[in-house]
Design a protein around this motif. Structure first.
Motif, short mmCIF file in Angstrom:
data_model
loop_
_atom_site.label_atom_id
_atom_site.label_comp_id
_atom_site.label_asym_id
_atom_site.label_seq_id
_atom_site.Cartn_x
_atom_site.Cartn_y
_atom_site.Cartn_z
N HIS A 33 33.54 -61.17 49.29
CA HIS A 33 32.65 -60.13 49.81
C HIS A 33 32.46 -60.33 51.32
CE1 HIS A 33 29.38 -57.16 49.30
NE2 HIS A 33 28.75 -57.86 50.24
N ASP A 35 30.66 -58.88 54.77
CA ASP A 35 29.57 -58.05 55.26
C ASP A 35 29.81 -57.61 56.70
OD1 ASP A 35 27.71 -57.96 53.04
OD2 ASP A 35 27.54 -60.12 53.31
N HIS A 66 31.90 -54.60 52.72
CA HIS A 66 30.61 -53.93 52.60
C HIS A 66 30.19 -53.45 53.99
CE1 HIS A 66 26.03 -54.57 51.56
NE2 HIS A 66 26.32 -53.31 51.80
N MET A 68 27.85 -52.03 56.43
CA MET A 68 26.45 -51.71 56.72
C MET A 68 26.43 -51.16 58.14
SD MET A 68 24.85 -55.07 54.94
CE MET A 68 26.45 -55.83 54.90
N ASP A 173 23.97 -57.27 45.07
CA ASP A 173 24.09 -58.03 46.32
C ASP A 173 22.72 -58.38 46.90
OD1 ASP A 173 24.96 -59.08 48.72
OD2 ASP A 173 25.74 -57.18 49.52
ZN ZN Z 1 26.92 -57.52 51.20
#
Ligand code: ZN
Ligand code: DX5
Length: 219
Positions: A33, A35, A66, A68, A173
């Motif tokens: 994963h 970020d 992911h 953001m 998460d």
């Molecule tokens: Zn994340």
């Protein structure tokens, strides 16, 4: 049931990233994963496509990216080119989620939508048929090592019911550790993202992953 632990590199030692992710892979993790934060959608800044490109050369793990960020549309191609396998954007950041899902899929990547703790599951209903992944945030995004927000549990179980006829993974998460993992698995999570509890638990990465699996009753 085939539940997966996805180590989140946000809590890894970035000066030693290749080694850290090798350890995850050796310990049996199949999903990494990653970020991506832009300092606008969340108050923190992390990494961009150039890091994904380097990681791609070092691992065969699924690169679960992911986003953001406030303008995911602008960055889908760069992340796809860099070697991401899954691209998840936040529903709070976009006006036309379907167009983004289509774009991600047209590049042969798996498409995910993430929802913040304050966003209800109902916002996703329209898109469930098109999605490969839903990422339920159990902390407010931005930082690793925060406390688990228990209202995520009801959202996971609601989603589980809503998606029972769809081929869609539910990932969770934030704040998942040795104490909270069994609860998220019980209510229906397919993928458990874990940062601090993999890289900063005080145990080795291999032991941390093993312990999470045992506590989730996967082994
Ligand atoms: Zn994340
Ligand atoms: C938070 C990130 C998470 C974070 C989780 O904004 O999306 O992936 O790394 O870290 P832990 O598991 O430490 O809460």
């Amino acid at each position: 049931m085939n539940i997966e632990i996805a180590p989140s590199i946000l809590s890894a030692d970035f000066s030693n990233l290749a080694n850290e992710i090798k350890k995850c892979e050796k310990a049996g993790a199949r999903i990494l994963h990653i970020d991506v934060m832009d300092g606008h959608f969340v108050p923190n800044i992390t990494i961009g496509p150039v890091v994904i490109e380097s990681l791609r050369k070092k691992t065969k793990m699924i690169l679960d990216t992911h986003l953001m960020i406030t303008e995911p549309k602008k960055y889908i191609e760069p992340f796809a080119k860099a070697g991401s396998d899954w691209l998840t954007f936040h529903i709070e950041a976009v006006k036309n989620p379907s167009a983004l899902i289509k774009k991600i899929k047209s590049l042969k990547l798996k498409a995910g939508i993430s929802i913040n703790p304050a966003t209800p599951v109902s916002k996703l209903s329209k898109y469930l048929k098109e999605l490969d992944l839903v990422l339920v945030m159990s902390v407010n995004p931005g930082f690793g090592g925060q406390g688990f927000i228990p209202s995520a549990l009801k959202k996971i179980s609601d989603l589980k019911k809503l998606t029972k006829n769809e081929n869609i993974k539910i990932s969770v998460d934030g704040g998942i550790n040795f104490d909270t993992i069994s609860d998220v698995v019980k209510v229906g999570a397919d993928i458990v993202v874990a940062g601090n509890s993999v890289f900063r638990s005080g145990l080795s990465i291999a032991r941390s992953i093993k312990k999470l699996k045992v506590l989730a009753n996967l082994e």
